[in-house]
Motif scaffolding. Structure first.
Motif, PDB file in Angstrom:
ATOM      1  N   ARG A  91      18.569   4.019 -26.231  1.00 23.82           N
ATOM      2  CA  ARG A  91      19.554   3.935 -25.033  1.00 23.82           C
ATOM      3  C   ARG A  91      18.882   3.728 -23.765  1.00 23.82           C
ATOM      4  N   ALA A  92      17.817   4.461 -23.504  1.00 25.27           N
ATOM      5  CA  ALA A  92      17.422   4.500 -22.251  1.00 25.27           C
ATOM      6  C   ALA A  92      16.821   3.205 -21.570  1.00 25.27           C
ATOM      7  N   LEU A  93      16.253   2.493 -22.896  1.00 26.73           N
ATOM      8  CA  LEU A  93      15.512   1.310 -22.555  1.00 26.73           C
ATOM      9  C   LEU A  93      16.542   0.299 -22.722  1.00 26.73           C
ATOM     10  N   LEU A  94      17.552   0.196 -23.323  1.00 26.77           N
ATOM     11  CA  LEU A  94      18.616  -0.903 -23.342  1.00 26.77           C
ATOM     12  C   LEU A  94      19.573  -0.679 -22.219  1.00 26.77           C
ATOM     13  N   GLU A  95      19.848   0.719 -21.845  1.00 29.15           N
ATOM     14  CA  GLU A  95      20.885   0.627 -20.842  1.00 29.15           C
ATOM     15  C   GLU A  95      20.441   0.544 -19.694  1.00 29.15           C
ATOM     16  N   GLY A  96      19.064   0.905 -19.414  1.00 33.99           N
ATOM     17  CA  GLY A  96      18.406   0.666 -18.040  1.00 33.99           C
ATOM     18  C   GLY A  96      18.343  -0.836 -18.071  1.00 33.99           C
ATOM     19  N   GLU A  97      18.071  -1.618 -18.636  1.00 33.00           N
ATOM     20  CA  GLU A  97      18.060  -3.063 -18.739  1.00 33.00           C
ATOM     21  C   GLU A  97      19.210  -3.765 -18.488  1.00 33.00           C
ATOM     22  N   ALA A  98      20.226  -3.132 -19.343  1.00 36.50           N
ATOM     23  CA  ALA A  98      21.794  -3.573 -18.907  1.00 36.50           C
ATOM     24  C   ALA A  98      22.119  -3.377 -17.809  1.00 36.50           C
ATOM     25  N   ALA A  99      21.776  -2.324 -16.977  1.00 32.52           N
ATOM     26  CA  ALA A  99      22.426  -1.941 -15.662  1.00 32.52           C
ATOM     27  C   ALA A  99      21.865  -2.860 -14.679  1.00 32.52           C
ATOM     28  N   ALA A 100      20.305  -3.068 -14.793  1.00 33.28           N
ATOM     29  CA  ALA A 100      19.704  -3.688 -14.064  1.00 33.28           C
ATOM     30  C   ALA A 100      20.103  -5.401 -13.856  1.00 33.28           C
ATOM     31  N   ARG A 101      20.534  -5.756 -15.122  1.00 28.95           N
ATOM     32  CA  ARG A 101      20.879  -7.116 -15.099  1.00 28.95           C
ATOM     33  C   ARG A 101      22.535  -7.121 -14.562  1.00 28.95           C
ATOM     34  N   CYS A 102      23.122  -6.087 -14.795  1.00 28.37           N
ATOM     35  CA  CYS A 102      24.554  -6.175 -14.427  1.00 28.37           C
ATOM     36  C   CYS A 102      24.590  -6.279 -12.903  1.00 28.37           C
ATOM     37  N   ALA A 103      23.721  -5.455 -12.320  1.00 34.35           N
ATOM     38  CA  ALA A 103      23.745  -5.469 -10.843  1.00 34.35           C
ATOM     39  C   ALA A 103      23.445  -6.961 -10.075  1.00 34.35           C
ATOM     40  N   THR A 104      22.931  -7.599 -10.881  1.00 37.03           N
ATOM     41  CA  THR A 104      22.781  -8.894 -10.181  1.00 37.03           C
ATOM     42  C   THR A 104      23.645 -10.187 -10.441  1.00 37.03           C
ATOM     43  N   SER A 105      24.654  -9.572 -11.385  1.00 31.25           N
ATOM     44  CA  SER A 105      25.475 -10.861 -11.962  1.00 31.25           C
ATOM     45  C   SER A 105      26.914 -10.287 -12.018  1.00 31.25           C
ATOM     46  N   ILE A 106      27.514  -8.984 -11.820  1.00 34.35           N
ATOM     47  CA  ILE A 106      28.758  -8.644 -12.015  1.00 34.35           C
ATOM     48  C   ILE A 106      29.533  -9.048 -10.929  1.00 34.35           C
ATOM     49  N   SER A 107      30.701  -9.562 -11.288  1.00 38.48           N
ATOM     50  CA  SER A 107      31.923  -9.989 -10.634  1.00 38.48           C
ATOM     51  C   SER A 107      32.612  -8.890  -9.784  1.00 38.48           C
ATOM     52  N   GLU A 108      33.234  -9.292  -8.706  1.00 41.10           N
ATOM     53  CA  GLU A 108      34.007  -8.040  -8.039  1.00 41.10           C
ATOM     54  C   GLU A 108      35.187  -7.615  -8.811  1.00 41.10           C
ATOM     55  N   GLU A 109      35.741  -8.556  -9.592  1.00 42.34           N
ATOM     56  CA  GLU A 109      36.707  -7.846 -10.424  1.00 42.34           C
ATOM     57  C   GLU A 109      36.279  -6.868 -11.554  1.00 42.34           C
ATOM     58  N   ASP A 110      35.073  -7.220 -11.784  1.00 40.51           N
ATOM     59  CA  ASP A 110      34.385  -6.080 -12.766  1.00 40.51           C
ATOM     60  C   ASP A 110      33.836  -4.801 -12.000  1.00 40.51           C
ATOM     61  N   VAL A 111      33.547  -4.810 -10.974  1.00 36.71           N
ATOM     62  CA  VAL A 111      33.234  -3.744 -10.009  1.00 36.71           C
ATOM     63  C   VAL A 111      34.538  -2.904  -9.832  1.00 36.71           C
ATOM     64  N   PHE A 189      27.071   3.621 -10.670  1.00 32.21           N
ATOM     65  CA  PHE A 189      28.087   2.568 -10.037  1.00 32.21           C
ATOM     66  C   PHE A 189      27.656   2.131  -8.622  1.00 32.21           C
ATOM     67  N   SER A 190      27.170   2.990  -7.788  1.00 32.14           N
ATOM     68  CA  SER A 190      26.814   2.744  -6.584  1.00 32.14           C
ATOM     69  C   SER A 190      25.527   1.634  -6.564  1.00 32.14           C
ATOM     70  N   ALA A 191      24.782   1.770  -7.236  1.00 30.56           N
ATOM     71  CA  ALA A 191      23.791   1.030  -7.537  1.00 30.56           C
ATOM     72  C   ALA A 191      24.100  -0.464  -7.770  1.00 30.56           C
ATOM     73  N   ILE A 192      24.756  -0.463  -8.765  1.00 29.29           N
ATOM     74  CA  ILE A 192      25.408  -1.779  -9.192  1.00 29.29           C
ATOM     75  C   ILE A 192      26.234  -2.491  -8.092  1.00 29.29           C
ATOM     76  N   LYS A 193      26.973  -1.503  -7.529  1.00 25.49           N
ATOM     77  CA  LYS A 193      27.907  -2.269  -6.551  1.00 25.49           C
ATOM     78  C   LYS A 193      27.081  -2.828  -5.358  1.00 25.49           C
ATOM     79  N   ALA A 194      26.140  -2.038  -5.045  1.00 19.16           N
ATOM     80  CA  ALA A 194      25.242  -2.708  -4.096  1.00 19.16           C
ATOM     81  C   ALA A 194      24.322  -3.807  -4.657  1.00 19.16           C
ATOM     82  N   ARG A 195      24.470  -4.118  -5.917  1.00 25.52           N
ATOM     83  CA  ARG A 195      23.395  -5.399  -6.135  1.00 25.52           C
ATOM     84  C   ARG A 195      21.915  -4.829  -6.352  1.00 25.52           C
ATOM     85  N   ASN A 196      21.751  -3.461  -6.435  1.00 23.17           N
ATOM     86  CA  ASN A 196      20.280  -2.984  -6.544  1.00 23.17           C
ATOM     87  C   ASN A 196      19.926  -3.072  -8.041  1.00 23.17           C
ATOM     88  N   ALA A 197      19.300  -3.792  -8.437  1.00 23.13           N
ATOM     89  CA  ALA A 197      18.915  -3.917  -9.847  1.00 23.13           C
ATOM     90  C   ALA A 197      17.771  -2.627 -10.128  1.00 23.13           C
TER      91      ALA A 197
END
Length: 221
Positions: A91-111, A189-197
């Motif tokens: 989980r740590a490996l995959l969720e960390g990677e998923a969160a980092a990738r999400c931060a660079t591509s998430i839409s405002e709708e999904d935020v 959430f704050s990190a992803i919203k700030a686009r900080n991978a």
């Protein structure tokens, strides 16, 4: 003439509803690891036939929430701490990677969708409903996974979902853990919203590490 389609949603089957009820009961701790699931008792509890129950049990077996033991029948698996640790490592490996990738591509709708799930989870601090804790945590992470841009990561975590939720239910049964989980999810959430991978990866991995520590208290108490 315009073609028509029947878009009505059919009602859940008896098997689906029975599986959902049993899944909720298992995650809520109604059945403990090692407990036998006696078909006659379950049929009476759920008000379903044996064929419907068996279909439901087969579905839960596929999720690894139950196992069938020769000459004994279905039971709740006994998850060792070693196996739980391995799940947390993945989980740590995959969720960390998923969160980092999400931060660079998430839409405002999904935020916004993440914000709604997080707020719903916050309300469980007052209601303390175990089912809702799992539901809204799952919704929160579902947004991250669908925005990570890697189907293999998503598939791997989905294959672990039932066991992850089993462990979540146990760790969040520790007094004070739900509040800590909310604070940690807020940081993600704050990190992803700030686009900080980089921060998204760090906070997601820290959340898993803290959940692991809480679960360890449950397993080794």
């Amino acid at each position: 003439m315009t073609a028509t389609m029947d878009l009505r949603v059919s009602r859940k089957t008896v098997q689906q509803e029975a599986a959902e009820k049993l899944r909720d009961a298992i995650l809520a701790g109604m059945f403990q690891p090692g407990d036998r699931l006696v078909e006659g008792n379950l049929c009476a509890l759920l008000g379903v036939s044996r064929p419907s129950l068996r279909e439901a049990l087969r579905g839960l077996q596929a999720e690894r929430l139950i196992e069938f033991i020769p000459n004994r029948g279905p039971q709740i698996p006994v998850l060792s701490w070693k196996a739980a640790e391995e799940i947390y490592e993945v989980r740590a490996l995959l969720e960390g990677e998923a969160a980092a990738r999400c931060a660079t591509s998430i839409s405002e709708e999904d935020v916004e969708a993440m914000s709604v799930a997080l707020e719903s989870f916050r309300r469980t601090l007052k209601t303390d409903d175990p089912k809702d804790k799992i539901r809204f945590t799952t919704e929160f992470y579902a947004v991250i996974l669908r925005n990570c841009g890697n189907e293999i990561i998503e598939q791997m975590l989905q294959s672990l979902l039932a066991r992850i939720n089993f462990l979540r239910a146990r760790s969040m049964s520790i007094p004070g853990r739900t509040k800590k989980s909310y604070e940690e999810m807020s940081a993600i959430f704050s990190a992803i919203k700030a686009r900080n991978a980089r921060e998204a990866r760090k906070t997601a991995q820290q959340h898993v590490s803290n959940a692991r520590d809480a679960a360890k208290r449950f397993f080794l108490k």
